[in-house]
Design an enzyme around this catalytic site. Structure first.
Site, PDB file in Angstrom:
ATOM      1  N   ASP A 127     -65.348  31.431  76.612  1.00  0.00           N
ATOM      2  CA  ASP A 127     -66.184  31.412  75.064  1.00  0.00           C
ATOM      3  C   ASP A 127     -65.114  30.951  73.999  1.00  0.00           C
ATOM      4  O   ASP A 127     -65.773  30.677  72.910  1.00  0.00           O
ATOM      5  CB  ASP A 127     -66.800  32.512  74.873  1.00  0.00           C
ATOM      6  CG  ASP A 127     -67.880  32.959  75.751  1.00  0.00           C
ATOM      7  OD1 ASP A 127     -68.399  31.962  76.272  1.00  0.00           O
ATOM      8  OD2 ASP A 127     -68.255  34.162  75.947  1.00  0.00           O
ATOM      9  N   GLY A 170     -71.921  31.688  76.507  1.00  0.00           N
ATOM     10  CA  GLY A 170     -71.661  31.852  75.104  1.00  0.00           C
ATOM     11  C   GLY A 170     -72.763  32.797  74.579  1.00  0.00           C
ATOM     12  O   GLY A 170     -73.654  32.636  73.902  1.00  0.00           O
TER      13      GLY A 170
END
Length: 319
Positions: A127, A170
């Protein structure tokens, strides 16, 4: 120091093996013994370890994931669990520890540091949501995986006049969605940091359709909404034939990119060199191309936000 330990914790990512290999060979080059704890903090608590030699880390550089494996440990989250971990390190004669992982892993490293264990952290999170490093391990490989998948999907989207909602990882960070949208020429990126007006998105799609542009790629960060709901809204609002693709854990795996192999090698080497030099309670990071050190105390309380210039670039490119 005569002996150090290495563990990987949390979600796996490509580049971890490069970091393990580099850290191991750096330590052995200094005459320091190395033990690798299997399955992260869980292995540390169980005493599940491997005495590491150069032979043990041979042939792992090109492999994704982590050959030491990774797991989450509820026991380690407790005070008693952490005290047990410290006792195991002391009993084994391990005088320093390299922890490779994301936010939760680095929080665990900080807890051990506060209990007197010399620790160095290496950021690994696809991420790219760890502060004080421009890039974390695994990000570049994940982006390359996403871009390959989106490029393939764009071919069928244009062939069948369809809109595709492509969900990427994410939960709290839109980095992968934003960067992959820029790199693939996607029409939209939906990210947690910016509220999305679905009605406005549908209006823009309708305008595109009326202009003769009959396909679209929408990249969604998983934390910004449900892909199927967005696809259904698009279909109901404008009748656009819409498909959903959830890339899931495909993004995590595969051979690490050149960038991640080099970054992992640099991080592993720097972490051990600084640990042997007396540094502790810090994380190695990449800052403007150079390796930098930041205290874990600072890292774990800091939030990494999407860079304004990248958001501006997205707007200029029509994303």
């Amino acid at each position: 120091m005569k002996k150090i330990g290495i563990l990987t914790s949390g979600g796996d990512c490509s580049g971890m093996n490069a970091a393990i290999r580099s850290a191991t060979r750096t330590a052995l080059g200094h005459g320091v013994q190395v033990v690798g704890f299997r399955k992260g903090y869980a292995g540390l608590l169980k005493g599940d370890l491997l005495e590491m030699t150069t032979r043990d880390v041979a042939g792992i550089l090109h492999r994704g994931g982590t050959f030491l494996q990774s797991a989450r440990s509820e026991e380690f989250r407790t005070v008693l669990g952490r005290e047990k971990a410290v006792r195991h390190l002391q009993d084994l004669g391990v005088e320093g520890l390299v922890v490779i992982g994301g936010d939760g892993s680095l929080n665990g490293a900080l807890a051990l540091h506060r209990m007197g264990v010399p620790v160095m952290g290496i950021p690994a999170s696809i991420d790219n949501d760890i502060a004080y490093t421009d890039m974390a391990l695994g990000v570049d490989t994940a982006l390359n995986n996403i871009i390959y998948a989106v490029d393939c999907i764009k071919d069928t989207a244009s062939s069948h006049d369809r809109a595709f909602v492509i969900e990427v990882m994410g939960r709290n960070s839109g980095y992968l969605a934003s960067m992959s949208a820029i790199a693939t020429g996607a029409e939209y990126a939906i990210i947690p940091e910016v509220e999305c007006d679905i009605a406005d998105l549908c209006n823009q799609l309708r305008m595109r359709y009326e202009e003769g542009r009959s396909n679209a790629i929408i990249i969604l960060a998983e934390g910004a909404g449900r892909a199927q709901n967005i696809a259904d809204n698009i279909k109901d609002a404008i009748g656009f034939e819409t498909r959903v693709t959830v890339l899931g854990h495909y993004q995590r795996g595969g051979a690490p990119s050149v960038f991640d192999r080099l970054l992992g090698s640099r991080f592993g080497h720097a972490a051990v060199e600084h640990l042997l030099a007396g540094e502790k309670g810090k994380m190695v990071g990449l800052c403007c191309g150079e390796i930098c050190l930041t205290s874990l105390e600072t890292v774990v309380v800091s939030e990494k936000t999407q860079q304004d210039q990248l958001h501006d670039l997205s707007m200029i490119l029509g994303i």
